[in-house]
Scaffold this active site. Structure first.
Site, short mmCIF file in Angstrom:
data_model
loop_
_atom_site.label_atom_id
_atom_site.label_comp_id
_atom_site.label_asym_id
_atom_site.label_seq_id
_atom_site.Cartn_x
_atom_site.Cartn_y
_atom_site.Cartn_z
N SER A 175 0.85 -1.19 0.00
CA SER A 175 0.00 0.00 0.00
C SER A 175 0.89 1.25 0.00
CB SER A 175 -0.93 -0.08 1.21
OG SER A 175 -1.93 0.88 1.14
N ASP A 199 -9.31 -4.41 -6.62
CA ASP A 199 -8.83 -3.67 -5.45
C ASP A 199 -9.40 -2.26 -5.51
OD1 ASP A 199 -7.42 -2.21 -3.56
OD2 ASP A 199 -5.45 -3.00 -4.11
N HIS A 237 -7.57 -5.13 -0.85
CA HIS A 237 -6.33 -4.36 -0.88
C HIS A 237 -5.21 -5.05 -0.10
CE1 HIS A 237 -3.97 -0.81 -1.49
NE2 HIS A 237 -3.87 -0.53 -0.20
#
Lengths: 266, 407
Positions: A95, A217, A245
């Site tokens: 991320s 996602d 995610h």
């Protein structure tokens, strides 16, 4: 201050194997890696840590000045490498940490052998032809969501924040504590995460890079993963048949396989 | 007036024994909360009538077609993906999460969610069950709390600004330049919210003579500020009228004693002195009013506490006596006046920093110029950290050494 304690650095796995440094993203802490660590540990030395402000890091080390840019976080990654004297590190950033990893590698490439960007996005906000997936108003809404969910936080977390050396187990007793932090810090991290634009940094990456994305996602859509792959010279792209995610939680097997295969590849 | 147990329009309702057996399907569909089941990837598999009614959707528009996160606002979706989903995966259940759902007509429905992962017969996660509670009221209440907190923070900022401003008006904005001397001062506030009761000043009297003082009013806050202000202008006025240090303090004692009305005591500890340049050095005539001893730092690195003779708390007694002492500073010497915030700092459970500690810590400081001394004490204050519970005022004066060091 001691980086190991400050970032709650944990070293595990096979001491003689290649070093994999796992950097967690926005929201939770190093616990997010818990399902892939056993899969990586047999053949790799695995280094985990919490970003300052998350998990069991030293919250008192957090300052708005240092941590309102991803550079501050990247600097911490480099400090960990220096402190542990890590060599030929395979840095895995999930991320927002994918971009923190890019900044760290660009600044001091000498520590790193390879880079893995897990569900990365260099820019979350749409900009001209670039589709990050979010508008500025969306991000403001997120900040509002955070605010609503941190209302009950202070009373529950205060003992931990203030330091409770007599009761180290306290953190474990608090459900949801992996994803809780001081609301001021969470807000600042959200702002830094979702309003950063690191598109220009991608072209500077000089180590072999793997981009891992999920088929569906909501945070980092496929076109963004594709963009990252195109910008990082010579990078590979793996698309996992996963939704969400956090593939390291939803699909730990394929995630670990992708990392392992890339570590071993020549 | 209705009898207890009576419902509007419905009398007392049917007797308990006559209630129909609850139908499970009806219990689910028309529960007073929303129910939702999704596959692990979030696709809606089952949803109850209550939630459909709240959202304004037909069942067919959602089941098998939409994912739960599609019902969230975009900001909520980010929160869901970065917090909710990972926690659910790690813990298997999660409760009390505040989010907003988007209804069919675009309005927002504030809800509280509780979710649990349902495992199949093989023990593997199978689906996710979610209960949805209408949180309009709670959200409105939270908004009030948030607003109240923001107001409290603003108010606190305002108080701190006010305290800072008031504090500044009680201290000289900058020390005057004293030819042939070096002077430096520092004020260390222990609290941002309150005005402290420490004060100091340095001002020209006549020719090559300067007046200076440093002291501490009992208490802090607005009462201390009133007394501090009174002390400052009294001392400066008295020094012009009769600069003898004992007279200045006697004058202050009279003023404070007379001003002592009501419950709040108006007294202080203070050192008042005159500084006269004399050849290469300086002569100080000093009187103390119950204040902690000044620290004298000599050019050779030795340090000593200047215990002044006599000297009572100023303003406490009608007849107070003050005695003048004289001290000479040679080139390279310095004197430090300080308040007890420093020497009463806590260094352990039952231990406090003392005047003797200060003397020992500052001995060997060569050259002890005013700036160097203040700097050294500042570092001490930093190392004492939270142990410093009271304000600390510092005033240092030094005679430059002849070899030019420290000028």
């Amino acid at each position: 201050m001691d980086v190991i304690a400050r970032n709650n650095v944990v070293v595990t796995g096979n001491e003689t194997g290649p070093t994999v440094l796992l950097a967690h993203g926005f929201g939770c802490d190093q616990n997010l890696w818990r399902l892939v660590v056993p899969l990586l540990a047999e053949r790799h030395r695995v280094v985990l840590f919490d970003h300052v402000g998350a998990g069991r890091s030293d919250l008192s080390a957090w300052t708005a000045e240092r941590y309102t840019s991803l550079e501050g976080y990247a600097d911490d990654v480099l400090r960990i490498c220096r402190e542990l004297d890590l060599r030929d590190v395979v840095l895995v950033g999930h991320s927002v940490s994918a971009m923190i990893a890019v900044l760290a590698v660009n600044r001091e490439p000498q520590w790193f052998a390879k880079l893995v960007l897990l569900t990365p996005s260099p820019c979350y906000v749409d900009d001209g032809d670039y589709r990050g997936g979010f508008s500025r108003a969306d991000i403001d809404e997120l900040l509002y969501s955070l605010e609503s969910n941190y209302l009950g936080w202070s009373a529950a977390m205060a003992p931990v924040i203030m330091g409770n050396p007599g009761r180290p187990e306290l953190g474990e007793e608090l459900t949801n504590s992996f994803c809780r932090t001081d609301p001021v810090i969470a807000r600042a991290f959200a702002r830094t995460t979702f309003l950063s634009d690191n598109r220009a940094d991608l072209t500077e990456v000089s180590v072999p890079t793997l981009v891992v994305q999920c088929a569906r996602d909501a945070i980092a859509p496929r076109e963004v993963g594709q963009f990252v792959h195109e910008q990082v010279r010579g990078s590979r792209l793996v698309t996992l048949d996963a939704v969400g995610h956090c593939p390291q939680l939803s699909d730990p097997g394929p995630t670990a396989e992708a990392i392992t295969a890339f570590v071993g590849a020549h | 007036m209705r009898a207890a147990g009576e419902w509007p329009g419905g009398g007392t309702g049917p007797p308990f024994s006559a209630l129909p057996e609850e139908n499970v399907e009806d219990l689910y569909d028309n529960a007073p909360c929303g129910y939702l089941s999704t596959s692990l990837d979030g696709t809606i598999a089952k949803i109850n009538a209550t939630l459909l009614r709240w959202l304004g959707y037909e069942r067919d528009a959602l089941v098998g077609r939409r994912s739960f996160s599609d019902l969230l606002t975009v900001g909520g979706r980010i929160y869901y993906e970065t917090h909710f989903a990972p926690l659910l995966q790690m813990q298997g259940e999660l409760g009390g999460v505040a989010l907003e759902l988007k209804t069919a007509d675009g309005t927002r429905l504030p809800v509280l969610l509780t979710s649990a992962v349902k495992t199949g017969a093989d023990g593997r996660p199978h689906s996710i069950r979610t209960m949805v509670f209408d949180a309009h009221d709670r959200r409105a209440y939270e908004q009030e709390l948030l607003r109240a907190r923001e107001e409290a923070e603003l108010e606190r900022d305002r108080v701190q600004r006010l305290a800072r401003t008031l504090q500044q008006t009680l201290l000289p904005p900058a020390l005057p330049e004293v030819p042939g001397m070096e002077v430096a001062a520092y004020y260390h506030p222990a609290s941002l919210d309150q005005v402290g009761g420490d004060f100091y000043d340095l001002f020209p009297l006549s020719g090559n003579t300067w007046g200076f003082f440093l002291g501490d009013v009992s208490g802090k806050g607005e009462n201390a500020a009133v007394v501090t202000s009174l002390i400052r202008y009294t001392l400066r006025g008295a020094a012009v009228y009769d600069p003898d240090p004992a007279s200045v303090l006697a004058h202050l004692n009279t003023v404070l004693y007379q001003a002592h009305q009501g419950e709040y005591p108006r007294f202080c500890t203070v050192i008042y002195g005159n500084l006269r340049l004399d050849g290469a050095g300086a002569v100080m005539t000093v009187a103390g009013g119950g204040h902690t001893p000044a620290l004298v730092l000599r050019a050779d690195g030795t340090s000593s506490l200047l215990h002044l003779r006599g000297g009572q708390l100023v303003g406490a007694l009608e007849e107070a006596r003050f005695v003048v002492d004289e001290i000479r500073l040679e080139p390279g010497d310095a004197i430090l006046l300080y308040t007890d915030g420093l020497t009463e700092a806590r260094t352990g459970a039952d231990r406090w920093y003392s005047e003797e500690d200060l003397r020992d810590d500052l001995s060997g400081l060569v050259p002890a110029t005013a700036a160097v001394v203040i700097d050294a004490v500042n570092r001490l204050l930093e190392s004492l950290g939270d142990g410093v519970e009271d304000d600390t005022a510092l005033l240092a004066m030094s005679v430059p050494s002849q070899d030019g060091a420290g000028t």
